[in-house]
Design a protein around this motif. Structure first.
Motif, PDB file in Angstrom:
ATOM      1  N   UNK A 114       0.800  -1.228   0.000  1.00 28.71           N
ATOM      2  CA  UNK A 114       0.000   0.000   0.000  1.00 28.71           C
ATOM      3  C   UNK A 114       0.830   1.275   0.000  1.00 28.71           C
ATOM      4  N   UNK A 115       2.069   1.192   0.441  1.00 33.34           N
ATOM      5  CA  UNK A 115       2.905   2.393   0.499  1.00 33.34           C
ATOM      6  C   UNK A 115       3.045   3.060  -0.872  1.00 33.34           C
ATOM      7  N   UNK A 116       3.288   2.314  -1.969  1.00 25.19           N
ATOM      8  CA  UNK A 116       3.389   2.971  -3.283  1.00 25.19           C
ATOM      9  C   UNK A 116       2.092   3.659  -3.709  1.00 25.19           C
ATOM     10  N   UNK A 117       0.944   3.115  -3.287  1.00 28.42           N
ATOM     11  CA  UNK A 117      -0.341   3.721  -3.620  1.00 28.42           C
ATOM     12  C   UNK A 117      -0.447   5.099  -2.967  1.00 28.42           C
ATOM     13  N   UNK A 118      -0.124   5.157  -1.695  1.00 29.55           N
ATOM     14  CA  UNK A 118      -0.231   6.433  -0.980  1.00 29.55           C
ATOM     15  C   UNK A 118       0.843   7.424  -1.433  1.00 29.55           C
ATOM     16  N   UNK A 119       2.011   6.914  -1.829  1.00 26.78           N
ATOM     17  CA  UNK A 119       3.026   7.789  -2.421  1.00 26.78           C
ATOM     18  C   UNK A 119       2.504   8.407  -3.718  1.00 26.78           C
ATOM     19  N   UNK A 121      -0.528   8.939  -4.778  1.00 27.15           N
ATOM     20  CA  UNK A 121      -1.641   9.885  -4.638  1.00 27.15           C
ATOM     21  C   UNK A 121      -1.430  10.905  -3.510  1.00 27.15           C
ATOM     22  N   UNK A 122      -0.203  10.924  -2.978  1.00 31.29           N
ATOM     23  CA  UNK A 122       0.187  11.918  -1.968  1.00 31.29           C
ATOM     24  C   UNK A 122      -0.740  11.911  -0.756  1.00 31.29           C
ATOM     25  N   UNK A 123      -0.899  10.735  -0.194  1.00 31.05           N
ATOM     26  CA  UNK A 123      -1.694  10.562   1.025  1.00 31.05           C
ATOM     27  C   UNK A 123      -0.741  10.247   2.174  1.00 31.05           C
ATOM     28  N   UNK A 124      -0.812  10.999   3.232  1.00 35.00           N
ATOM     29  CA  UNK A 124       0.041  10.759   4.398  1.00 35.00           C
ATOM     30  C   UNK A 124      -0.326   9.425   5.049  1.00 35.00           C
ATOM     31  N   UNK A 125       0.693   8.638   5.384  1.00 37.08           N
ATOM     32  CA  UNK A 125       0.472   7.263   5.839  1.00 37.08           C
ATOM     33  C   UNK A 125       1.301   6.983   7.098  1.00 37.08           C
ATOM     34  N   UNK A 126       0.654   6.355   8.097  1.00 37.77           N
ATOM     35  CA  UNK A 126       1.321   5.920   9.330  1.00 37.77           C
ATOM     36  C   UNK A 126       1.283   4.399   9.416  1.00 37.77           C
ATOM     37  N   UNK A 127       2.470   3.802   9.546  1.00 38.21           N
ATOM     38  CA  UNK A 127       2.606   2.358   9.754  1.00 38.21           C
ATOM     39  C   UNK A 127       2.994   2.151  11.215  1.00 38.21           C
ATOM     40  N   UNK A 128       2.214   1.348  11.941  1.00 40.62           N
ATOM     41  CA  UNK A 128       2.294   1.368  13.408  1.00 40.62           C
ATOM     42  C   UNK A 128       2.629   0.019  14.035  1.00 40.62           C
ATOM     43  N   UNK A 129       3.350  -0.805  13.295  1.00 41.57           N
ATOM     44  CA  UNK A 129       3.727  -2.130  13.790  1.00 41.57           C
ATOM     45  C   UNK A 129       5.247  -2.241  13.825  1.00 41.57           C
ATOM     46  N   UNK A 130       5.775  -2.950  14.798  1.00 41.06           N
ATOM     47  CA  UNK A 130       7.213  -3.215  14.805  1.00 41.06           C
ATOM     48  C   UNK A 130       7.575  -3.920  13.500  1.00 41.06           C
ATOM     49  N   UNK A 131       8.769  -3.641  12.997  1.00 41.92           N
ATOM     50  CA  UNK A 131       9.155  -4.261  11.718  1.00 41.92           C
ATOM     51  C   UNK A 131      10.668  -4.291  11.604  1.00 41.92           C
ATOM     52  N   UNK A 132      11.174  -4.705  10.438  1.00 41.55           N
ATOM     53  CA  UNK A 132      12.597  -4.979  10.262  1.00 41.55           C
ATOM     54  C   UNK A 132      13.455  -3.750   9.992  1.00 41.55           C
ATOM     55  N   UNK A 137      10.894   7.241   3.513  1.00 42.62           N
ATOM     56  CA  UNK A 137       9.869   7.749   2.609  1.00 42.62           C
ATOM     57  C   UNK A 137       9.238   8.983   3.237  1.00 42.62           C
ATOM     58  N   UNK A 138       9.255  10.083   2.518  1.00 47.40           N
ATOM     59  CA  UNK A 138       8.738  11.347   3.038  1.00 47.40           C
ATOM     60  C   UNK A 138       7.262  11.271   3.428  1.00 47.40           C
ATOM     61  N   UNK A 139       6.509  10.381   2.784  1.00 47.18           N
ATOM     62  CA  UNK A 139       5.061  10.321   3.002  1.00 47.18           C
ATOM     63  C   UNK A 139       4.630   9.300   4.045  1.00 47.18           C
ATOM     64  N   UNK A 140       5.592   8.661   4.721  1.00 46.52           N
ATOM     65  CA  UNK A 140       5.226   7.640   5.712  1.00 46.52           C
ATOM     66  C   UNK A 140       5.960   7.885   7.024  1.00 46.52           C
TER      67      UNK A 140
END
Length: 411
Positions: A114-119, A121-132, A137-140
């Protein structure tokens, strides 16, 4: 219909009278917040508390008058543990619903869908899970923990407490593979040896062959990065083989799909984990957060862990940035977030690191004891130093990729 000049002038004269009404209606238009989490399928027990946490955050703001004098509409899609649905619903949020911000994603695979989709269309995105780690990315904004914050603490404690011979088991996708590399690095940094590493697709439920190998190899401990309810079968089969308590387990993921509730206490007792949050934390902010969710959704909701707490904090960080910037427009909000914005939440004080757009936050070690977590050690203000080694959005603001961090391990 023929309009006379007089009729046109009369019609035009009416426009200023209507304009204040139109402007008022536009000002009162709701702010739209999108949510994409799994409420069903193998990851449903992780997604449900994330949505619950987001709901109480939105409702608290609406009761207080909303943001910028506008109410907040929460638009949620159940992605059903399906990457295809993540992509489909991301398009819907961006193009049909035209949301102002999105919070969501659980696995790294879902985030990267989903990150490329929001990039785009310039939608601000928050990913809130622990990860690697490694997303730049400026938009996340990534509010969950990374390996430098948690895995290092977990591996160091485990090898110093139990021994240096390690057997790694992990999920067979980018999170599992990269986390296994970090596990290997930190084991070697502490003078240990990785005897074997095995990866398992998310649909695997039979671990008997691996358990036999572990029994044969006789490691001092197991490091686990298994993911999802299917992989919970490992711990059940481990107990059935009479191995519970014989070889200790430290995990970067155990508990995230409510394993403590589904397993018997004897199957989970003694497992060590490191996360940015446990619902057993007894700070006033943590107690109030858990009480609010239980009051609204019942005490039977799945375990409230790091993804739920980070979702709650992510929304509040975004809301503070909206207030500071006076708008929901993406770039002014990003600049407000990158000003070193902080929020005191259930996990403790959380501060945005502007170079990585990740969080500086507390990390905790805990042991499973009779279906609850005994939090026994706190590491304050841990930085995402792994991601910082590859990402500097202050110097390079136009990057929009996930770096695979070069984890230095010995052959």
């Amino acid at each position: 219909m023929v309009l006379t000049r007089r009729a046109i002038l009369k019609s035009s004269a009416a426009v200023p009278l209507a304009a204040p009404f139109i402007g008022s209606a536009m000002a009162a238009a709701p702010i739209k917040v999108g949510s994409l989490v799994d409420l069903s399928g193998p990851l449903g027990t992780t997604g449900q508390p994330m949505l619950d946490a987001l709901k109480i955050a939105v409702e608290a703001h609406n009761k207080a008058g909303g943001l910028l004098g506008r109410q907040i509409d929460l638009i949620n899609y159940d992605t059903q543990s399906s990457i295809q649905l993540y992509s489909q619903y991301a398009q819907a949020l961006a193009l049909k619903d035209r949301v102002d911000v999105v919070l969501g994603g659980i696995t790294s695979a879902s985030r990267e869908a989903i990150r490329p989709v929001f990039d785009r269309y310039k939608v601000l995105y928050f990913y809130n899970t622990f990860y690697e780690g490694g997303v730049c990315d400026r938009d996340i904004f990534c509010t969950g923990t990374t390996p430098a914050q948690t895995v290092q603490k977990l591996v160091s404690y485990a090898t110093k407490t139990w021994g240096k011979k390690v057997y790694i088991i992990a999920a067979d996708y980018n999170y599992g593979h990269i986390t296994a590399k970090w596990m290997t690095k930190y084991t070697q940094d502490d003078g240990g040896t990785v005897m074997a590493t095995e990866f398992f697709p998310l649909d695997v439920t039979n671990f008997n062959a691996t358990i036999s190998k572990i029994q044969s190899e006789k490691p001092d401990l197991i490091l686990s990065a298994l993911v999802g309810s299917n992989h919970t079968a490992f711990y059940r089969q481990w107990g059935a083989a009479g191995m519970s308590g014989k070889i200790p387990i430290a995990s970067t993921t155990f508990g995230i799909v409510n394993e403590m509730a589904t397993l018997q206490a004897k199957e989970s007792n003694g497992i060590i984990t490191a996360f940015g949050y446990y619902q057993e934390l007894q700070t006033p902010a943590s107690v109030a957060f858990v009480d609010a969710i239980h009051k609204q959704f019942g005490a039977g909701v799945p375990y409230i862990g790091e993804p739920a707490a980070c979702t709650y904090e992510a929304f509040n960080l975004w809301a503070e940035a909206v207030k500071k910037s006076g708008t929901v427009t993406r770039m002014p909000v990003i600049k407000a977030l990158d000003s070193g914005l902080s929020f005191d939440g259930p996990t403790g004080k959380v501060t945005i690191d502007p170079a990585t757009q990740h969080c500086i936050r507390n990390v905790y070690l805990a042991k499973a004891v009779d279906k609850k977590w005994d939090v026994f050690k706190t590491f304050p203000n841990q930085t995402p130093s792994d991601t910082a080694s590859v990402c500097n959005l202050i110097k390079h603001p136009n990057i929009d990729k996930q770096f695979v961090i070069d984890v230095k391990t010995k052959a």
